[in-house]
Write an enzyme that holds these catalytic residues in place. Structure first.
Site, PDB file in Angstrom:
ATOM      1  N   GLU A  16    -114.008 -28.203 -56.432  1.00 52.48           N
ATOM      2  CA  GLU A  16    -113.667 -28.634 -57.783  1.00 52.48           C
ATOM      3  C   GLU A  16    -113.921 -27.530 -58.805  1.00 52.48           C
ATOM      4  O   GLU A  16    -114.429 -27.775 -59.916  1.00 52.48           O
ATOM      5  CB  GLU A  16    -114.428 -29.921 -58.136  1.00 52.48           C
ATOM      6  CG  GLU A  16    -114.128 -31.077 -57.175  1.00 52.48           C
ATOM      7  CD  GLU A  16    -114.735 -32.404 -57.614  1.00 52.48           C
ATOM      8  OE1 GLU A  16    -115.471 -32.419 -58.617  1.00 52.48           O
ATOM      9  OE2 GLU A  16    -114.459 -33.431 -56.960  1.00 52.48           O
ATOM     10  N   GLU A  66    -112.326 -35.881 -50.069  1.00 51.55           N
ATOM     11  CA  GLU A  66    -113.439 -36.787 -50.380  1.00 51.55           C
ATOM     12  C   GLU A  66    -112.887 -38.110 -50.889  1.00 51.55           C
ATOM     13  O   GLU A  66    -111.975 -38.127 -51.716  1.00 51.55           O
ATOM     14  CB  GLU A  66    -114.365 -36.210 -51.459  1.00 51.55           C
ATOM     15  CG  GLU A  66    -115.224 -35.045 -51.025  1.00 51.55           C
ATOM     16  CD  GLU A  66    -116.128 -34.559 -52.159  1.00 51.55           C
ATOM     17  OE1 GLU A  66    -116.297 -35.303 -53.157  1.00 51.55           O
ATOM     18  OE2 GLU A  66    -116.651 -33.444 -52.056  1.00 51.55           O
TER      19      GLU A  66
END
Length: 506
Positions: free
Chosen positions: A142, A289
């Site tokens: 991220e 995820e």
């Protein structure tokens, strides 16, 4: 569609093999080897469910015991957030495929030096492969949203690592990408209107071109839990948990008229539409995820074991059903569940330490309820479910539902009368849960019989307590109290008084 083209290509290869064998050009032994390789490639291309393994755990298993545990649970795909050499070594000569990670704090060094990138590949990939089946490298995590200062170095780091893979002749065997937060996609619903954050496009466009050129996936961390928490009152809990929906509750994209029965599919399609807007149509989304916390503080009332169990169980079913998404029904994204273990060393917020399916010592936090997945992951095979009050429901709505259940719904409410086994604790929530479960069990445990206008939910946890045994429970009570005539009379009178309440569960 490109996946359809791939299937046509495989059919062409098989026909070609048959022709070569029949004409004697290809020996039978050679044909068997090629077919075996094609079958292996086909198996590798099938969607799967993997597990993320974080190591912020106080009593984490040793690498050897961890691998034994993974094999026992039939887990075939894992993702590490670094390249833990002890774990990689323990994975050698197993069939477990692993994504290794480059931590964010290593990006600058790797992106600034081809030599550093080559050394990283040598130490963390070449030294272990192929004994350890490294399937991909996730570069950072991220980065574009959590460490934007490192964004300019992200693609150079990826390309340097890729060039090192090329030098080792591993670039066709090991994919390389970077996981993104869902927030890089703006206006995600309806999916057809989604687009990447335009301030990031100078980085995203060349990144997507790289993924397209190398056949690597777009890695996305997608959490319907957060979508639900940020949009309560707009996004129904059922949509977030993959629960069966009535058509009126399905989300419909007004531009495409595609129906979305769950939030995750909408998030995946938002990524596909965002890529399409940039003329990228041959990159597959890999969900690196996704999950649901089993415990949280007072600000996270929906972080419960029941919801976590429901989400992850249904997620696994959804992947193995291979139904794809409304926009790409031919493509089912593989998903890595976050996460294998509760990371109890993470202290705040409370939910951050409670995403795991297991505690660090390998005992389950809860048992999944998944059918058709063989021995994959620990799960409850009793298939026993109950209907109880959903958390966070206001008392007025709950009382109306209780009135209906004990009245027109004809639930057996005798046990929640004063002096009976389930009267205590004497509150609406406790009494309603008992009445709801009575109706639910009597109605055949269908999803529609546990709705009560959105105040009830199905759970796999037996709500029985003390001498109060719920209708769906298989427990037995010693010294079971006999129903007295007065309690029956009270129950019947109550039912008559409540009989005029206008309520329905549909």
């Amino acid at each position: 569609m490109f996946m359809a083209d791939f299937k046509s290509f495989k059919a062409f290869i098989f026909l070609l093999l048959l022709l070569l064998f029949n004409t004697g050009i290809l020996a039978k032994e050679e044909e068997a080897e090629v077919i075996a390789e094609l079958k292996k490639q086909e198996e590798d291309s099938q969607p799967f469910v993997g597990l993320n393994i974080g190591t912020e755990v106080s009593d984490l298993l040793s690498p050897k015991d961890l691998v034994s545990f993974l094999q026992l649970q039939k887990i075939t795909h894992i993702r590490l957030y670094d390249a833990n050499s002890d774990i990689l070594r323990a994975l050698a000569h197993t069939k477990i495929r692993v994504i290794v990670g480059v931590p964010n704090n290593q990006l600058l060094a790797i992106g600034s030096s081809n030599t550093t990138a080559a050394t990283w590949i040598e130490r963390n990939v070449v030294d272990f492969y192929p004994e350890t089946l490294i399937s991909a490298i996730s570069v950072g995590d991220e980065v574009l949203t959590t460490v934007p200062s490192s964004a300019p170095i992200l693609l150079p780091a990826i390309e340097s690592l890729y060039n090192a893979l090329v030098a080792s002749n591993l670039h066709t065997l090991i994919k390389i990408s970077t996981p993104h937060a869902a927030s890089i996609v703006l206006d995600p619903f309806p999916p057809s209107q989604a687009f990447f954050n335009q301030t990031l496009t100078p980085i995203i466009i060349p990144l997507l071109q790289f993924l397209s050129r190398t056949g690597s996936p777009l890695m996305m961390n997608l959490y319907p839990y957060y979508v639900f928490m940020q949009n309560k009152g707009v996004v129904p809990l059922e949509n977030s948990l993959f629960k069966p929906l009535t058509p009126s509750k399905e989300m419909v994209d007004p531009n495409t008229l595609l129906h979305y029965t769950n939030v995750l599919d909408a998030m995946v399609d938002a990524a596909y539409f965002s890529m399409k807007n940039l003329n990228i149509t041959d990159v597959v989304v890999l969900v690196t995820e996704s999950g649901w916390p089993s415990h949280g503080d007072s600000k996270e009332p929906f972080a419960t074991i029941d919801n976590a169990d429901t989400y992850n169980s249904n997620l696994i079913k959804h992947v193995y059903d291979r139904t794809g998404t409304p926009f790409h029904p031919e493509i089912t994204s593989s998903v890595y569940i976050y996460e294998l273990f509760n990371e109890d060393l993470i202290t705040t917020p409370l939910s951050e330490a409670n995403w795991g399916l297991f505690y660090g010592n390998s005992t389950p936090v809860y048992l999944l309820h998944v059918s058709g997945s063989g021995s994959f992951l620990a799960k409850d095979t009793t298939n026993q479910t109950y209907c109880v009050v959903m958390d966070g429901v206001d008392t007025k709505s709950l009382q109306a539902a209780l009135d209906w259940a004990c009245g027109p719904g004809r639930s057996n409410c005798s046990e929640i009368q004063p002096g009976e086994n389930c009267y205590q604790p004497n509150n609406v929530k406790n009494h309603a849960s008992y009445a709801f479960d009575s109706y639910y069990q009597k109605a055949g445990r269908t999803v529609w019989s546990c709705d009560f206008k959105g105040v009830a939910m199905i759970t796999t946890t037996d709500p029985s307590h003390g001498k109060c045994i719920f209708p769906g429970s298989k427990k037995e009570v010693n010294n079971t109290k006999m129903e007295s005539p007065s309690s029956n009379t009270t129950s019947e009178a109550q039912s008559r008084l409540m009989g005029d309440v206008n309520w329905r569960t549909a």
